[in-house]
Design a protein around this motif. Structure first.
Motif, PDB file in Angstrom:
ATOM      1  N   ARG A  91       1.111 -12.590  20.532  1.00  0.00           N
ATOM      2  CA  ARG A  91       0.941 -13.312  19.249  1.00  0.00           C
ATOM      3  C   ARG A  91      -0.501 -13.780  19.067  1.00  0.00           C
ATOM      4  O   ARG A  91      -0.820 -14.426  18.076  1.00  0.00           O
ATOM      5  N   GLY A  93      11.429  -3.693  11.640  1.00  0.00           N
ATOM      6  CA  GLY A  93      10.071  -3.148  11.698  1.00  0.00           C
ATOM      7  C   GLY A  93       9.475  -2.838  10.341  1.00  0.00           C
ATOM      8  O   GLY A  93       9.689  -3.568   9.362  1.00  0.00           O
ATOM      9  N   ARG A 107      -3.390  -6.809   7.359  1.00  0.00           N
ATOM     10  CA  ARG A 107      -2.387  -5.983   8.036  1.00  0.00           C
ATOM     11  C   ARG A 107      -1.499  -5.254   7.037  1.00  0.00           C
ATOM     12  O   ARG A 107      -1.177  -4.090   7.199  1.00  0.00           O
ATOM     13  N   ARG A 158       3.818 -17.899   8.091  1.00  0.00           N
ATOM     14  CA  ARG A 158       3.110 -17.568   9.333  1.00  0.00           C
ATOM     15  C   ARG A 158       2.279 -18.750   9.804  1.00  0.00           C
ATOM     16  O   ARG A 158       2.231 -19.062  10.984  1.00  0.00           O
ATOM     17  N   GLY A 210       8.092  -4.391  16.194  1.00  0.00           N
ATOM     18  CA  GLY A 210       6.706  -4.870  16.103  1.00  0.00           C
ATOM     19  C   GLY A 210       6.201  -5.305  17.478  1.00  0.00           C
ATOM     20  O   GLY A 210       5.032  -5.138  17.821  1.00  0.00           O
ATOM     21  N   SER A 237      -2.552  -3.359  13.765  1.00  0.00           N
ATOM     22  CA  SER A 237      -2.374  -2.408  12.662  1.00  0.00           C
ATOM     23  C   SER A 237      -3.193  -1.135  12.872  1.00  0.00           C
ATOM     24  O   SER A 237      -2.674  -0.038  12.658  1.00  0.00           O
ATOM     25  N   ASP A 267      -1.033  -1.284   6.931  1.00  0.00           N
ATOM     26  CA  ASP A 267       0.335  -0.793   7.157  1.00  0.00           C
ATOM     27  C   ASP A 267       0.847   0.008   5.955  1.00  0.00           C
ATOM     28  O   ASP A 267       1.591   0.978   6.119  1.00  0.00           O
ATOM     29  N   ARG A 282      -1.487   3.596   5.496  1.00  0.00           N
ATOM     30  CA  ARG A 282      -1.583   4.662   6.505  1.00  0.00           C
ATOM     31  C   ARG A 282      -0.720   5.848   6.053  1.00  0.00           C
ATOM     32  O   ARG A 282       0.290   5.666   5.369  1.00  0.00           O
ATOM     33  N   ASP A 306      13.151  -5.904  17.914  1.00  0.00           N
ATOM     34  CA  ASP A 306      12.018  -6.137  17.025  1.00  0.00           C
ATOM     35  C   ASP A 306      10.920  -5.139  17.429  1.00  0.00           C
ATOM     36  O   ASP A 306      10.247  -5.317  18.438  1.00  0.00           O
ATOM     37  N   SER A 324      -1.369   0.928  15.315  1.00  0.00           N
ATOM     38  CA  SER A 324      -0.130   1.491  14.748  1.00  0.00           C
ATOM     39  C   SER A 324      -0.374   2.699  13.844  1.00  0.00           C
ATOM     40  O   SER A 324       0.578   3.343  13.425  1.00  0.00           O
ATOM     41  N   TYR A 336       4.574  -2.412  19.369  1.00  0.00           N
ATOM     42  CA  TYR A 336       3.198  -2.120  18.941  1.00  0.00           C
ATOM     43  C   TYR A 336       2.243  -3.209  19.434  1.00  0.00           C
ATOM     44  O   TYR A 336       1.111  -2.937  19.824  1.00  0.00           O
ATOM     45  N   ASP A 340       9.138   0.851   9.493  1.00  0.00           N
ATOM     46  CA  ASP A 340       9.524   2.237   9.181  1.00  0.00           C
ATOM     47  C   ASP A 340      10.899   2.566   9.740  1.00  0.00           C
ATOM     48  O   ASP A 340      11.197   3.711  10.034  1.00  0.00           O
ATOM     49  N   ILE A 341      11.729   1.551   9.932  1.00  0.00           N
ATOM     50  CA  ILE A 341      13.026   1.804  10.572  1.00  0.00           C
ATOM     51  C   ILE A 341      13.935   2.588   9.618  1.00  0.00           C
ATOM     52  O   ILE A 341      14.502   3.617   9.986  1.00  0.00           O
ATOM     53  N   PRO A 401       7.083  -6.429   4.952  1.00  0.00           N
ATOM     54  CA  PRO A 401       5.706  -6.740   5.335  1.00  0.00           C
ATOM     55  C   PRO A 401       5.632  -7.923   6.316  1.00  0.00           C
ATOM     56  O   PRO A 401       6.665  -8.534   6.631  1.00  0.00           O
ATOM     57  N   ALA A 402       4.420  -8.218   6.769  1.00  0.00           N
ATOM     58  CA  ALA A 402       4.199  -9.278   7.754  1.00  0.00           C
ATOM     59  C   ALA A 402       4.768 -10.604   7.261  1.00  0.00           C
ATOM     60  O   ALA A 402       4.594 -10.968   6.096  1.00  0.00           O
TER      61      ALA A 402
HETATM   62  O1  CDP Z   1       5.873 -10.327  12.736  1.00  0.00           O
HETATM   63  P1  CDP Z   1       4.988  -9.595  11.806  1.00  0.00           P
HETATM   64  O2  CDP Z   1       5.695  -9.175  10.574  1.00  0.00           O
HETATM   65  O3  CDP Z   1       3.703 -10.301  11.526  1.00  0.00           O
HETATM   66  O4  CDP Z   1       4.494  -8.270  12.531  1.00  0.00           O
HETATM   67  P2  CDP Z   1       5.280  -7.370  13.560  1.00  0.00           P
HETATM   68  O5  CDP Z   1       6.620  -7.006  12.982  1.00  0.00           O
HETATM   69  O6  CDP Z   1       5.242  -7.997  14.895  1.00  0.00           O
HETATM   70  O7  CDP Z   1       4.412  -6.020  13.568  1.00  0.00           O
HETATM   71  C1  CDP Z   1       3.077  -6.024  13.986  1.00  0.00           C
HETATM   72  C2  CDP Z   1       2.408  -4.751  13.498  1.00  0.00           C
HETATM   73  O8  CDP Z   1       2.976  -3.613  14.158  1.00  0.00           O
HETATM   74  C3  CDP Z   1       2.553  -4.442  12.013  1.00  0.00           C
HETATM   75  O9  CDP Z   1       1.568  -5.075  11.241  1.00  0.00           O
HETATM   76  C4  CDP Z   1       2.413  -2.918  11.990  1.00  0.00           C
HETATM   77  O10 CDP Z   1       1.059  -2.541  11.981  1.00  0.00           O
HETATM   78  C5  CDP Z   1       3.017  -2.483  13.304  1.00  0.00           C
HETATM   79  N1  CDP Z   1       4.396  -1.973  13.202  1.00  0.00           N
HETATM   80  C6  CDP Z   1       4.602  -0.669  12.788  1.00  0.00           C
HETATM   81  O11 CDP Z   1       3.652   0.025  12.461  1.00  0.00           O
HETATM   82  N2  CDP Z   1       5.856  -0.147  12.756  1.00  0.00           N
HETATM   83  C7  CDP Z   1       6.920  -0.890  13.093  1.00  0.00           C
HETATM   84  N3  CDP Z   1       8.130  -0.342  13.074  1.00  0.00           N
HETATM   85  C8  CDP Z   1       6.743  -2.232  13.491  1.00  0.00           C
HETATM   86  C9  CDP Z   1       5.475  -2.764  13.534  1.00  0.00           C
END
Ligand code: CDP
Length: 250
Positions: free
Chosen positions: A115, A153, A204, A181, A56, A124, A208, A211, A54, A127, A59, A155-156, A32-33
């Motif tokens: 950012r 990420g 978020r 954060r 994220g 989100s 996430d 969905r 990365d 995404s 997105y 869903d990797i 998660p975030a």
């Molecule tokens: O750094 P942080 O964990 O806050 O977020 P991030 O990894 O930069 O990802 C931002 C947003 O992108 C997430 O809250 C998801 O909604 C989306 N995301 C996703 O759906 N699938 C991924 N593989 C990576 C990010």
């Protein structure tokens, strides 16, 4: 003597080769975030000499580009088209200002813009769009196929690289993640209010996880690490332990 040295070197070389063979080539880190994925992923990739991606960031780049072009976040059709057409590059830092990498969207440097709070707000929902996910997942798989990669990420391990050699899922309590954060935002010199940061992280997480397409969850074969009480070094140590103890499946 020469012959003897060669004989002595052989087991060492064999050992080294075995070590390389034993290392996982594709490493997926989800969570998660603000669970520490990016920090750990970046450090791990550096130590192993692997590529770091990365996801994220991708997105976020689509979300920022939509905002910058005046496309409404709710406009699924136009946002999806944008995801297909936008050229996203993540390259080595081009400016020495504390960045982990430089993010380019159609050649424009948007490393810090992605950012911004409005991106946190919009990313989100963006995404959840199948068209956006299809476009970005395809790019991520292409990069992943080359191996020697740490990909980070949501869903990797479940969708992008379901055959990854090693899958790690980093977790922590909402409060701990919000603190992390908050500290990051303050360190960047931006104004921040703890409760607002926590609310944004929580929101978020909810979108996430709920969905239908590629929701945030640990793959069945992922190793879950609760990082709440752990320092960055401690998490890294555990992940390195997994890398070194990894056995290829026969
Ligand atoms: O750094 P942080 O964990 O806050 O977020 P991030 O990894 O930069 O990802 C931002 C947003 O992108 C997430 O809250 C998801 O909604 C989306 N995301 C996703 O759906 N699938 C991924 N593989 C990576 C990010």
């Amino acid at each position: 003597m020469q012959g003897q040295a060669e004989v002595d070197a052989e087991p060492r070389l064999r050992e080294a080769a075995k070590l390389t063979l034993r290392q996982p080539s594709t490493i997926a880190i989800d969570g998660p975030a603000a669970s520490g994925k990016s920090t750990i992923g970046g450090l791990l990739a550096d130590l192993l000499g692997y590529v770091y991606l990365d996801t994220g960031v991708m997105y976020r780049a689509v979300t920022w580009a939509a905002i910058a072009r005046g496309i409404a976040i709710e406009d699924e059709g136009r946002v999806s088209l944008l995801a297909e057409q936008l050229k996203i590059d993540v390259v080595r830092p081009t400016v020495d200002d504390g960045r982990q990498y430089t993010v380019l969207a159609d050649e424009q440097d948007i490393t810090w813009e992605i950012r911004y709070p409005e991106v946190n707000q919009g990313v989100s929902p963006v995404s959840t769009y199948p068209g956006v996910r299809a476009a970005l997942t395809a790019q991520q798989r292409r990069i992943g196929r080359r191996g020697r990669i740490v990909m980070v990420g949501r869903d990797i391990g479940t969708v992008v690289l379901p055959d990854a050699d090693l899958k790690v899922y980093l977790d922590a309590t909402l409060e701990e993640r919000a603190k992390r954060r908050y500290r990051e935002v303050v360190a960047r010199g931006e104004p921040a209010e703890f409760n607002a940061v926590q609310a944004s992280v929580r929101q978020r997480d909810e979108i996430d996880s709920r969905r239908t397409l590629a929701p945030l969850r640990a793959a069945e074969d992922a190793v879950v690490i609760n990082t709440t009480p752990l320092s960055v070094d401690q998490v890294l140590e555990r992940v390195l332990g997994l890398v070194n103890g990894w056995q290829a499946e026969e």
